[in-house]
Scaffold this motif. Structure first.
Motif, PDB file in Angstrom:
ATOM      1  N   THR A 111     -31.932  26.981   4.772  1.00  0.00           N
ATOM      2  CA  THR A 111     -30.629  27.005   4.192  1.00  0.00           C
ATOM      3  C   THR A 111     -29.974  28.527   4.707  1.00  0.00           C
ATOM      4  O   THR A 111     -30.486  29.375   4.369  1.00  0.00           O
ATOM      5  N   GLY A 112     -29.004  28.170   5.254  1.00  0.00           N
ATOM      6  CA  GLY A 112     -28.385  29.493   5.345  1.00  0.00           C
ATOM      7  C   GLY A 112     -28.579  30.170   6.588  1.00  0.00           C
ATOM      8  O   GLY A 112     -28.306  31.517   6.959  1.00  0.00           O
ATOM      9  N   ARG A 113     -29.602  29.705   7.385  1.00  0.00           N
ATOM     10  CA  ARG A 113     -30.349  30.468   8.632  1.00  0.00           C
ATOM     11  C   ARG A 113     -29.958  29.793   9.830  1.00  0.00           C
ATOM     12  O   ARG A 113     -30.175  30.211  10.635  1.00  0.00           O
ATOM     13  N   THR A 114     -29.102  28.763   9.792  1.00  0.00           N
ATOM     14  CA  THR A 114     -28.629  28.225  11.068  1.00  0.00           C
ATOM     15  C   THR A 114     -27.219  28.076  11.582  1.00  0.00           C
ATOM     16  O   THR A 114     -26.679  27.828  10.566  1.00  0.00           O
ATOM     17  N   SER A 115     -26.844  28.420  12.751  1.00  0.00           N
ATOM     18  CA  SER A 115     -25.406  27.834  13.157  1.00  0.00           C
ATOM     19  C   SER A 115     -25.535  26.496  13.312  1.00  0.00           C
ATOM     20  O   SER A 115     -26.318  25.746  12.924  1.00  0.00           O
ATOM     21  N   LEU A 116     -24.443  25.929  13.401  1.00  0.00           N
ATOM     22  CA  LEU A 116     -24.214  24.698  13.494  1.00  0.00           C
ATOM     23  C   LEU A 116     -24.932  24.207  14.964  1.00  0.00           C
ATOM     24  O   LEU A 116     -25.342  23.061  14.858  1.00  0.00           O
ATOM     25  N   SER A 117     -24.777  25.012  16.048  1.00  0.00           N
ATOM     26  CA  SER A 117     -25.484  24.551  17.324  1.00  0.00           C
ATOM     27  C   SER A 117     -27.216  24.582  17.018  1.00  0.00           C
ATOM     28  O   SER A 117     -27.759  23.651  17.396  1.00  0.00           O
ATOM     29  N   ALA A 118     -27.642  25.642  16.322  1.00  0.00           N
ATOM     30  CA  ALA A 118     -28.987  25.869  15.814  1.00  0.00           C
ATOM     31  C   ALA A 118     -29.437  24.442  14.968  1.00  0.00           C
ATOM     32  O   ALA A 118     -30.491  24.117  15.200  1.00  0.00           O
ATOM     33  N   LEU A 119     -28.438  24.037  14.054  1.00  0.00           N
ATOM     34  CA  LEU A 119     -28.756  23.000  13.281  1.00  0.00           C
ATOM     35  C   LEU A 119     -28.715  21.695  14.210  1.00  0.00           C
ATOM     36  O   LEU A 119     -29.949  20.938  13.997  1.00  0.00           O
ATOM     37  N   ALA A 120     -28.131  21.561  15.066  1.00  0.00           N
ATOM     38  CA  ALA A 120     -28.259  20.460  15.976  1.00  0.00           C
ATOM     39  C   ALA A 120     -29.649  20.525  16.987  1.00  0.00           C
ATOM     40  O   ALA A 120     -30.507  19.567  17.060  1.00  0.00           O
ATOM     41  N   ALA A 121     -29.961  21.723  17.333  1.00  0.00           N
ATOM     42  CA  ALA A 121     -31.221  21.954  18.050  1.00  0.00           C
ATOM     43  C   ALA A 121     -32.309  21.481  16.975  1.00  0.00           C
ATOM     44  O   ALA A 121     -33.470  21.152  17.639  1.00  0.00           O
ATOM     45  N   VAL A 122     -32.208  21.970  15.980  1.00  0.00           N
ATOM     46  CA  VAL A 122     -33.429  21.612  14.958  1.00  0.00           C
ATOM     47  C   VAL A 122     -33.387  20.062  14.759  1.00  0.00           C
ATOM     48  O   VAL A 122     -34.658  19.488  14.789  1.00  0.00           O
ATOM     49  N   ALA A 123     -32.400  19.486  14.575  1.00  0.00           N
ATOM     50  CA  ALA A 123     -32.556  18.212  14.363  1.00  0.00           C
ATOM     51  C   ALA A 123     -32.939  17.289  15.579  1.00  0.00           C
ATOM     52  O   ALA A 123     -33.820  16.255  15.515  1.00  0.00           O
ATOM     53  N   ARG A 124     -32.663  17.832  16.701  1.00  0.00           N
ATOM     54  CA  ARG A 124     -33.011  17.203  18.006  1.00  0.00           C
ATOM     55  C   ARG A 124     -34.789  17.209  17.742  1.00  0.00           C
ATOM     56  O   ARG A 124     -35.225  16.444  18.699  1.00  0.00           O
ATOM     57  N   ARG A 125     -35.396  18.056  17.421  1.00  0.00           N
ATOM     58  CA  ARG A 125     -36.696  18.254  17.399  1.00  0.00           C
ATOM     59  C   ARG A 125     -37.327  17.507  16.391  1.00  0.00           C
ATOM     60  O   ARG A 125     -38.723  17.436  16.168  1.00  0.00           O
ATOM     61  N   ALA A 126     -36.892  17.134  15.237  1.00  0.00           N
ATOM     62  CA  ALA A 126     -37.195  16.579  14.146  1.00  0.00           C
ATOM     63  C   ALA A 126     -37.719  15.254  14.271  1.00  0.00           C
ATOM     64  O   ALA A 126     -37.122  14.485  15.194  1.00  0.00           O
ATOM     65  N   ALA A 127     -38.854  14.802  13.623  1.00  0.00           N
ATOM     66  CA  ALA A 127     -39.278  13.122  13.576  1.00  0.00           C
ATOM     67  C   ALA A 127     -38.129  12.311  13.140  1.00  0.00           C
ATOM     68  O   ALA A 127     -37.982  11.335  13.550  1.00  0.00           O
ATOM     69  N   PHE A 128     -37.290  12.736  12.197  1.00  0.00           N
ATOM     70  CA  PHE A 128     -36.517  12.141  11.539  1.00  0.00           C
ATOM     71  C   PHE A 128     -35.616  12.748  10.392  1.00  0.00           C
ATOM     72  O   PHE A 128     -36.247  13.858  10.095  1.00  0.00           O
ATOM     73  N   ALA A 129     -34.527  12.532   9.897  1.00  0.00           N
ATOM     74  CA  ALA A 129     -33.794  13.250   9.208  1.00  0.00           C
ATOM     75  C   ALA A 129     -33.405  12.342   7.982  1.00  0.00           C
ATOM     76  O   ALA A 129     -33.011  11.152   8.194  1.00  0.00           O
ATOM     77  N   VAL A 130     -33.254  12.861   6.478  1.00  0.00           N
ATOM     78  CA  VAL A 130     -32.619  12.045   5.651  1.00  0.00           C
ATOM     79  C   VAL A 130     -31.529  12.918   5.013  1.00  0.00           C
ATOM     80  O   VAL A 130     -31.898  14.168   4.595  1.00  0.00           O
ATOM     81  N   GLY A 131     -30.424  12.426   4.893  1.00  0.00           N
ATOM     82  CA  GLY A 131     -29.412  13.246   4.489  1.00  0.00           C
ATOM     83  C   GLY A 131     -28.577  12.563   3.428  1.00  0.00           C
ATOM     84  O   GLY A 131     -28.096  11.365   3.692  1.00  0.00           O
ATOM     85  N   ASN A 132     -27.610  13.338   2.641  1.00  0.00           N
ATOM     86  CA  ASN A 132     -26.382  12.644   1.967  1.00  0.00           C
ATOM     87  C   ASN A 132     -25.292  12.256   3.126  1.00  0.00           C
ATOM     88  O   ASN A 132     -25.337  12.928   4.295  1.00  0.00           O
ATOM     89  N   ASP A 133     -24.064  11.694   2.833  1.00  0.00           N
ATOM     90  CA  ASP A 133     -22.986  11.688   3.422  1.00  0.00           C
ATOM     91  C   ASP A 133     -22.267  13.071   3.740  1.00  0.00           C
ATOM     92  O   ASP A 133     -21.419  13.507   2.793  1.00  0.00           O
ATOM     93  N   THR A 134     -22.654  13.781   4.726  1.00  0.00           N
ATOM     94  CA  THR A 134     -22.262  15.228   4.721  1.00  0.00           C
ATOM     95  C   THR A 134     -22.331  15.571   6.198  1.00  0.00           C
ATOM     96  O   THR A 134     -22.846  14.935   7.097  1.00  0.00           O
ATOM     97  N   GLY A 135     -21.215  16.544   6.675  1.00  0.00           N
ATOM     98  CA  GLY A 135     -21.355  16.938   7.962  1.00  0.00           C
ATOM     99  C   GLY A 135     -22.656  17.259   8.803  1.00  0.00           C
ATOM    100  O   GLY A 135     -22.778  16.737   9.963  1.00  0.00           O
ATOM    101  N   PRO A 136     -23.685  17.820   8.065  1.00  0.00           N
ATOM    102  CA  PRO A 136     -24.859  18.180   8.871  1.00  0.00           C
ATOM    103  C   PRO A 136     -25.555  16.912   9.393  1.00  0.00           C
ATOM    104  O   PRO A 136     -26.277  16.924  10.211  1.00  0.00           O
ATOM    105  N   ALA A 137     -25.388  16.132   8.356  1.00  0.00           N
ATOM    106  CA  ALA A 137     -26.261  14.632   8.555  1.00  0.00           C
ATOM    107  C   ALA A 137     -25.555  13.913   9.895  1.00  0.00           C
ATOM    108  O   ALA A 137     -26.050  13.279  10.648  1.00  0.00           O
ATOM    109  N   HIS A 138     -24.284  14.081   9.932  1.00  0.00           N
ATOM    110  CA  HIS A 138     -23.332  13.556  11.123  1.00  0.00           C
ATOM    111  C   HIS A 138     -23.792  14.175  12.312  1.00  0.00           C
ATOM    112  O   HIS A 138     -24.329  13.637  13.377  1.00  0.00           O
TER     113      HIS A 138
END
Length: 308
Positions: free
Chosen positions: A226-253
């Motif tokens: 939290t607070g440690r990633t830019s939006l592009s870094a968040l996308a890079a994190v997600a690309r490497r994750a096994a899966f994601a669970v999130g609320n209906d929010t922009g980072p989940a999109h």
């Protein structure tokens, strides 16, 4: 007009809507390969979209307060001076429709503004999913090719985040003004406690207490992003994750668009038929009251997604 000219694209907010516009952005660029394309947006999204291949210029001053007359005047003067040949209003709000008067009456206009030369003339447009609605809008403006948007630019060096080779990504935040869109942090913690792989928690600085709650539920804690990633870094994190669970929010999109298998939790405040994230592997779980959604239901949905 299809190849050259000066094009303005309007997309002001919010993150989920910006992500849903990646396809339309790509279609506009493909239809106008030799044009100078300017995006009018707002500061939270300018840095992300400067990395994309679709725009020649990014203007981040797209939403001045109506009471800030000097800022409105500067925006109007900038828009008129650019002498755009066509405008694609992908925000299609009352605000962005008013910008037709700031731009001037010369350019072609795709959107819902009164007097638009290429209106999205479907009275049922508000009952369409964002992706289909924007595609139809562009079709009515003469765009017929919709290539898959390249997303290789959604990348950043995340070596310093301390992520393991395999991990689950949890996105427990949502709009602070819409608490009904949040599955309780305690439920995210209970879900995390039953996962057999490390957990990372993403979000803005305001979600740090959620990350702490989740970390406390596991003997090995959780990686607090939290607070440690830019939006592009968040996308890079997600690309490497096994899966994601999130609320209906922009980072989940963003996670879904990056190709991460993503389960998105919806409550009554938004309708997945209109705005569910799109991606390679996305599932939606909706409950009349998110606070009552059981962890077992989420685990079962993850099983249906083929990741747990």
């Amino acid at each position: 007009m299809s190849s050259g000219g000066r094009i303005l694209v309007i997309k002001l907010a919010a993150l989920g809507d910006v992500v849903q516009a990646f396809g339309p952005f790509a279609a506009i660029r493909a239809h106008h390969p030799g044009a100078e394309i300017t995006l009018l947006t707002t500061p939270p999204y300018a840095g992300l979209l400067r990395r994309s291949p679709w725009f020649d210029r990014i203007w981040a001053d797209g939403r001045p307060a109506w009471t800030d007359l000097p800022a409105l005047w500067r925006l109007a003067r900038r828009l008129r001076a650019a002498r755009f040949d066509r405008v694609y209003d992908l925000q299609t709000s009352s605000r962005s429709s008013r910008y037709r008067w700031l731009v001037g009456r010369h350019p072609d206009w795709s959107g819902i503004a009164p007097g638009a030369s290429h209106p999205h003339a479907n009275p049922g447009r508000d009952r369409m999913h964002t992706a289909e609605r924007q595609r139809e809008q562009l079709e009515m403006a003469g765009i017929t090719a919709f290539p898959p948007p390249p997303l290789d630019w959604l990348e950043e060096d995340i070596g310093g985040l301390g992520l393991p080779e395999r991990f689950a990504l949890l996105i427990p935040g949502a709009s602070p003004g819409r608490p009904g869109k949040r599955w309780p942090a305690e439920r995210f913690a209970a879900l995390a406690a039953g996962l057999d792989l490390p957990v990372a928690v993403a979000g803005g600085p305001a979600e740090a207490p959620f990350a702490a709650t989740i970390a406390a539920a596991r003997p090995d804690g959780a990686i607090d992003l939290t607070g440690r990633t830019s939006l592009s870094a968040l996308a890079a994190v997600a690309r490497r994750a096994a899966f994601a669970v999130g609320n209906d929010t922009g980072p989940a999109h963003l996670a879904a668009a990056a190709g991460c298998p993503t389960l998105v939790l919806f409550g009554p405040e938004s309708d997945p038929a209109l705005c569910a994230p799109r991606g390679r592997t996305v599932a939606v779980l909706r409950h009349a009251r998110l606070a009552d959604l059981e962890v077992a239901e989420v685990r079962a949905a993850l099983g249906g997604l083929g990741v747990a």
